[in-house]
Write an enzyme that holds these catalytic residues in place. Structure first.
Site, PDB file in Angstrom:
ATOM      1  N   ARG A 137      42.135 -20.854 -30.991  1.00  0.00           N
ATOM      2  CA  ARG A 137      41.663 -20.394 -32.305  1.00  0.00           C
ATOM      3  C   ARG A 137      40.883 -21.518 -33.013  1.00  0.00           C
ATOM      4  NH1 ARG A 137      44.519 -16.686 -37.025  1.00  0.00           N
ATOM      5  NH2 ARG A 137      42.785 -16.904 -38.476  1.00  0.00           N
ATOM      6  N   HIS A 147      33.820 -29.292 -44.050  1.00  0.00           N
ATOM      7  CA  HIS A 147      34.821 -29.479 -45.113  1.00  0.00           C
ATOM      8  C   HIS A 147      34.634 -30.825 -45.798  1.00  0.00           C
ATOM      9  CE1 HIS A 147      38.030 -26.291 -43.781  1.00  0.00           C
ATOM     10  NE2 HIS A 147      37.091 -25.792 -44.559  1.00  0.00           N
ATOM     11  N   GLU A 166      28.397 -18.079 -40.568  1.00  0.00           N
ATOM     12  CA  GLU A 166      29.632 -17.786 -39.811  1.00  0.00           C
ATOM     13  C   GLU A 166      29.351 -16.776 -38.681  1.00  0.00           C
ATOM     14  OE1 GLU A 166      32.444 -19.405 -40.236  1.00  0.00           O
ATOM     15  OE2 GLU A 166      32.725 -19.922 -42.349  1.00  0.00           O
ATOM     16  N   HIS A 203      30.531 -22.663 -48.866  1.00  0.00           N
ATOM     17  CA  HIS A 203      31.265 -22.913 -47.620  1.00  0.00           C
ATOM     18  C   HIS A 203      30.392 -22.630 -46.385  1.00  0.00           C
ATOM     19  CE1 HIS A 203      34.561 -23.060 -44.779  1.00  0.00           C
ATOM     20  NE2 HIS A 203      34.245 -21.846 -44.359  1.00  0.00           N
ATOM     21  N   LYS A 242      36.307 -12.487 -33.123  1.00  0.00           N
ATOM     22  CA  LYS A 242      37.436 -13.097 -33.842  1.00  0.00           C
ATOM     23  C   LYS A 242      38.752 -12.424 -33.458  1.00  0.00           C
ATOM     24  CE  LYS A 242      39.272 -15.128 -37.893  1.00  0.00           C
ATOM     25  NZ  LYS A 242      39.094 -15.703 -39.213  1.00  0.00           N
ATOM     26  N   ARG A 293      59.203 -11.668 -50.939  1.00  0.00           N
ATOM     27  CA  ARG A 293      59.251 -12.185 -49.544  1.00  0.00           C
ATOM     28  C   ARG A 293      58.357 -11.397 -48.588  1.00  0.00           C
ATOM     29  NH1 ARG A 293      64.853 -13.047 -50.876  1.00  0.00           N
ATOM     30  NH2 ARG A 293      65.087 -15.253 -51.332  1.00  0.00           N
ATOM     31  N   LYS A 315      44.757 -15.733 -41.989  1.00  0.00           N
ATOM     32  CA  LYS A 315      44.902 -17.014 -42.702  1.00  0.00           C
ATOM     33  C   LYS A 315      44.765 -16.727 -44.190  1.00  0.00           C
ATOM     34  CE  LYS A 315      43.321 -20.488 -39.399  1.00  0.00           C
ATOM     35  NZ  LYS A 315      42.291 -21.497 -39.095  1.00  0.00           N
ATOM     36  N   ASN A 368      36.714 -23.231 -35.728  1.00  0.00           N
ATOM     37  CA  ASN A 368      36.423 -24.292 -36.695  1.00  0.00           C
ATOM     38  C   ASN A 368      35.148 -25.060 -36.336  1.00  0.00           C
ATOM     39  OD1 ASN A 368      38.765 -23.680 -38.141  1.00  0.00           O
ATOM     40  ND2 ASN A 368      40.009 -24.934 -36.774  1.00  0.00           N
ATOM     41  N   HIS A 417      33.364 -27.050 -38.933  1.00  0.00           N
ATOM     42  CA  HIS A 417      34.209 -27.133 -40.126  1.00  0.00           C
ATOM     43  C   HIS A 417      34.713 -28.551 -40.416  1.00  0.00           C
ATOM     44  CE1 HIS A 417      33.921 -22.835 -39.885  1.00  0.00           C
ATOM     45  NE2 HIS A 417      34.719 -22.652 -40.916  1.00  0.00           N
ATOM     46  N   GLU A 449      46.914 -20.683 -34.241  1.00  0.00           N
ATOM     47  CA  GLU A 449      46.038 -21.821 -33.956  1.00  0.00           C
ATOM     48  C   GLU A 449      46.754 -22.972 -33.248  1.00  0.00           C
ATOM     49  OE1 GLU A 449      42.836 -22.499 -36.877  1.00  0.00           O
ATOM     50  OE2 GLU A 449      43.183 -24.618 -36.546  1.00  0.00           O
TER      51      GLU A 449
HETATM   52  P1  NAD Z   1      33.669 -15.635 -52.756  1.00  0.00           P
HETATM   53  O1  NAD Z   1      34.856 -14.815 -52.560  1.00  0.00           O
HETATM   54  O2  NAD Z   1      33.712 -16.681 -53.829  1.00  0.00           O
HETATM   55  O3  NAD Z   1      32.403 -14.692 -52.987  1.00  0.00           O
HETATM   56  C1  NAD Z   1      31.161 -15.282 -53.231  1.00  0.00           C
HETATM   57  C2  NAD Z   1      30.536 -14.731 -54.520  1.00  0.00           C
HETATM   58  O4  NAD Z   1      30.027 -13.436 -54.254  1.00  0.00           O
HETATM   59  C3  NAD Z   1      31.495 -14.599 -55.684  1.00  0.00           C
HETATM   60  O5  NAD Z   1      30.804 -14.931 -56.862  1.00  0.00           O
HETATM   61  C4  NAD Z   1      31.827 -13.102 -55.691  1.00  0.00           C
HETATM   62  O6  NAD Z   1      32.170 -12.648 -56.973  1.00  0.00           O
HETATM   63  C5  NAD Z   1      30.524 -12.510 -55.223  1.00  0.00           C
HETATM   64  N1  NAD Z   1      30.611 -11.235 -54.534  1.00  0.00           N
HETATM   65  C6  NAD Z   1      31.495 -10.868 -53.591  1.00  0.00           C
HETATM   66  N2  NAD Z   1      31.158  -9.687 -53.073  1.00  0.00           N
HETATM   67  C7  NAD Z   1      30.058  -9.278 -53.723  1.00  0.00           C
HETATM   68  C8  NAD Z   1      29.221  -8.140 -53.614  1.00  0.00           C
HETATM   69  N3  NAD Z   1      29.411  -7.204 -52.681  1.00  0.00           N
HETATM   70  N4  NAD Z   1      28.182  -8.039 -54.475  1.00  0.00           N
HETATM   71  C9  NAD Z   1      27.938  -9.021 -55.390  1.00  0.00           C
HETATM   72  N5  NAD Z   1      28.664 -10.131 -55.506  1.00  0.00           N
HETATM   73  C10 NAD Z   1      29.708 -10.256 -54.676  1.00  0.00           C
HETATM   74  O7  NAD Z   1      33.251 -16.435 -51.423  1.00  0.00           O
HETATM   75  P2  NAD Z   1      33.203 -16.074 -49.883  1.00  0.00           P
HETATM   76  O8  NAD Z   1      32.033 -16.799 -49.356  1.00  0.00           O
HETATM   77  O9  NAD Z   1      33.325 -14.635 -49.624  1.00  0.00           O
HETATM   78  O10 NAD Z   1      34.532 -16.740 -49.336  1.00  0.00           O
HETATM   79  C11 NAD Z   1      34.732 -18.138 -49.415  1.00  0.00           C
HETATM   80  C12 NAD Z   1      36.209 -18.392 -49.352  1.00  0.00           C
HETATM   81  O11 NAD Z   1      36.707 -17.896 -48.113  1.00  0.00           O
HETATM   82  C13 NAD Z   1      36.569 -19.863 -49.399  1.00  0.00           C
HETATM   83  O12 NAD Z   1      37.636 -20.046 -50.297  1.00  0.00           O
HETATM   84  C14 NAD Z   1      37.002 -20.180 -47.975  1.00  0.00           C
HETATM   85  O13 NAD Z   1      37.977 -21.192 -47.928  1.00  0.00           O
HETATM   86  C15 NAD Z   1      37.586 -18.872 -47.550  1.00  0.00           C
HETATM   87  N6  NAD Z   1      37.608 -18.652 -46.110  1.00  0.00           N
HETATM   88  C16 NAD Z   1      38.772 -18.223 -45.564  1.00  0.00           C
HETATM   89  C17 NAD Z   1      38.833 -17.959 -44.215  1.00  0.00           C
HETATM   90  C18 NAD Z   1      40.097 -17.423 -43.630  1.00  0.00           C
HETATM   91  O14 NAD Z   1      40.185 -17.332 -42.394  1.00  0.00           O
HETATM   92  N7  NAD Z   1      41.048 -17.015 -44.439  1.00  0.00           N
HETATM   93  C19 NAD Z   1      37.702 -18.133 -43.410  1.00  0.00           C
HETATM   94  C20 NAD Z   1      36.517 -18.570 -44.011  1.00  0.00           C
HETATM   95  C21 NAD Z   1      36.473 -18.827 -45.365  1.00  0.00           C
HETATM   96  N1  GLY Z   2      38.192 -19.187 -40.149  1.00  0.00           N
HETATM   97  C1  GLY Z   2      38.869 -19.773 -39.062  1.00  0.00           C
HETATM   98  C2  GLY Z   2      40.054 -18.989 -38.610  1.00  0.00           C
HETATM   99  O1  GLY Z   2      40.323 -17.908 -39.083  1.00  0.00           O
HETATM  100  O2  GLY Z   2      40.760 -19.450 -37.769  1.00  0.00           O
END
Ligand code: NAD
Ligand code: GLY
Length: 371
Positions: A244, A255, A188, A269, A230, A124, A146, A248, A251, A240
């Site tokens: 917030r 999306h 971003e 993304h 942020k 939990r 998030k 987006n 987005h 949100e």
């Molecule tokens: P990811 O985590 O898939 O990383 C991208 C690639 O880079 C992967 O292959 C990873 O192994 C590699 N990688 C990571 N760090 C590295 C480094 N320092 N050196 C070499 N390779 C490295 O993708 P991302 O773009 O970081 O994140 C995308 C995800 O984030 C999506 O699932 C999206 O929905 C989510 N997201 C969440 C939020 C949120 O607020 N929680 C906001 C934006 C995006």
């Molecule tokens: N990535 C959008 C948010 O965190 O609200």
């Protein structure tokens, strides 16, 4: 590179620091130590990141006297689903965690999102710390709480708001990141300028290419600026219910484009966000809200750094207006059946609206996919 800087996300008893600096992973042990109540800490990472940065993190934890264990997941968006989540929970439970245990997410947004979600439900709720290693994760996904996973109905549809205890953004870790991933994260970064800070956008116009080409100093400045923006928004509107949603920008369109490409490597993304932001500016100009010069300026900058700006920039992909609208209608941001858009009156002047005539959106999509 300049020394480390600490920012704060102000959320009452759930407040936490974001530390940004070079070479932070090798100092993580001493930075994390005051937060660790029970050992071993459980590091969650992926099999790409493990090869580059896990040894340094383990070494610094050991040097600080903190015992750790590691769970390594397959790299990529596919990990962020029900199966990946179940496997992660099982591996965490195999380590007999207690309520005072801590997870450390070492990786990009995929690792941060799934680890944060696991932390929110294991026993939990246990503590977690974000060590983001992509530019996207440093400026966006690691901050704000998030967490979640994807389902067959769409992206991030199952999750929670659950804040980390600390974020360590090591600028040096970006040096191993593939250029395409760095660029996706840069979209971003640009978003913060476009949604509310014209001066920052102008700074990016001047410095964006050097930042992408490898300047640690510029990267650090951009991460700090983005995290400030942020943190301020999240501090005002954690769940949100209000502004917030400005985060987006791009987005709703993005999306839909990602869904059409099956959330595959065909369109990352951040690339989808770049195209989506351009479409938001185009729509705003089309309905007379935003000067066309601003739209042109945004497109010029995104293209100059090498980001895609229209759906047709994605090779070997056929687009269908009805399918795209269908995805937009399923978005998390739909309210009372109306799609929420982030539109703009110009660079740095985004706003939230559900009051968009669907025929205007259809006209924009027709133009965008025919371009
Ligand atoms: P990811 O985590 O898939 O990383 C991208 C690639 O880079 C992967 O292959 C990873 O192994 C590699 N990688 C990571 N760090 C590295 C480094 N320092 N050196 C070499 N390779 C490295 O993708 P991302 O773009 O970081 O994140 C995308 C995800 O984030 C999506 O699932 C999206 O929905 C989510 N997201 C969440 C939020 C949120 O607020 N929680 C906001 C934006 C995006
Ligand atoms: N990535 C959008 C948010 O965190 O609200």
């Amino acid at each position: 590179m300049s020394s480390m800087e600490t920012l704060s996300v102000a959320l009452g008893e759930r407040s936490y620091d974001i530390i940004v600096g070079g070479d932070l992973i090798s100092k993580a042990g001493q930075l994390i130590a005051p937060l660790i109540a029970h050992e071993p800490v459980i590091i969650v990472t992926d099999d790409n990141v493990a090869g580059y940065h896990l040894g340094s993190l383990q070494g610094s934890l050991k040097a600080a006297g903190i015992a750790s264990t590691v769970i390594t997941l397959p790299a990529g968006e596919n990990t962020k689903g029900y199966d990946g989540f179940q496997n992660l929970l099982t591996e965490i439970l195999d380590n007999s965690p207690e309520r005072r245990s801590t997870l450390i997410a070492l990786g990009g947004g995929v690792i941060g999102d799934i680890t944060g979600f696991a932390a929110s439900v294991i026993l939990r709720g246990i503590d977690f710390i974000q060590i983001p290693t992509t530019l996207l994760a440093q400026v966006d996904s690691s901050v704000g709480g998030k967490t979640g996973i994807n389902t067959q109905h769409g992206k991030n549809l199952v999750g929670s708001f659950y804040q980390p205890r600390l974020v360590l953004a090591d600028i040096g870790s970006l040096n191993t990141l593939p250029r395409r991933e760095l660029l996706a994260g840069y979209a971003e970064v640009t978003k913060y300028g476009l949604l509310g800070d014209k001066v920052f956008f102008e700074w990016l116009e001047k410095n964006g290419e050097a930042l992408i080409d490898g300047s640690d100093t510029l990267r650090q400045q951009a991460v700090i600026k983005s995290c400030h923006a942020k943190a301020a928004i999240v501090g005002r509107d954690e769940k949100e219910t209000g502004d917030r949603a400005l985060l987006n920008l791009g987005h709703t369109f993005g999306h839909a484009l990602e869904a059409e490409t099956g959330f595959s490597a065909k369109l990352l993304h951040g690339e989808a966000v770049a195209i989506g932001m351009m479409m938001a500016f185009d729509l705003s100009a089309q309905i007379g809200l935003c000067p066309i010069e601003d739209t042109t300026r945004v497109g010029t900058h995104l293209k100059a750094v090498g980001l895609p700006v229209q759906p047709t920039d994605i090779v070997d992909q056929k687009w269908d207006r009805v399918a795209l609208l269908g995805h937009m209608a399923q978005d998390k941001k739909v309210r009372d059946g109306k799609i929420t858009f982030i539109l703009t009156r110009g660079i740095g002047e985004a706003f939230i609206t559900s009051d968009v005539d669907i025929s205007d959106v259809e006209a924009l999509l027709d133009k965008a996919i025919a371009a």
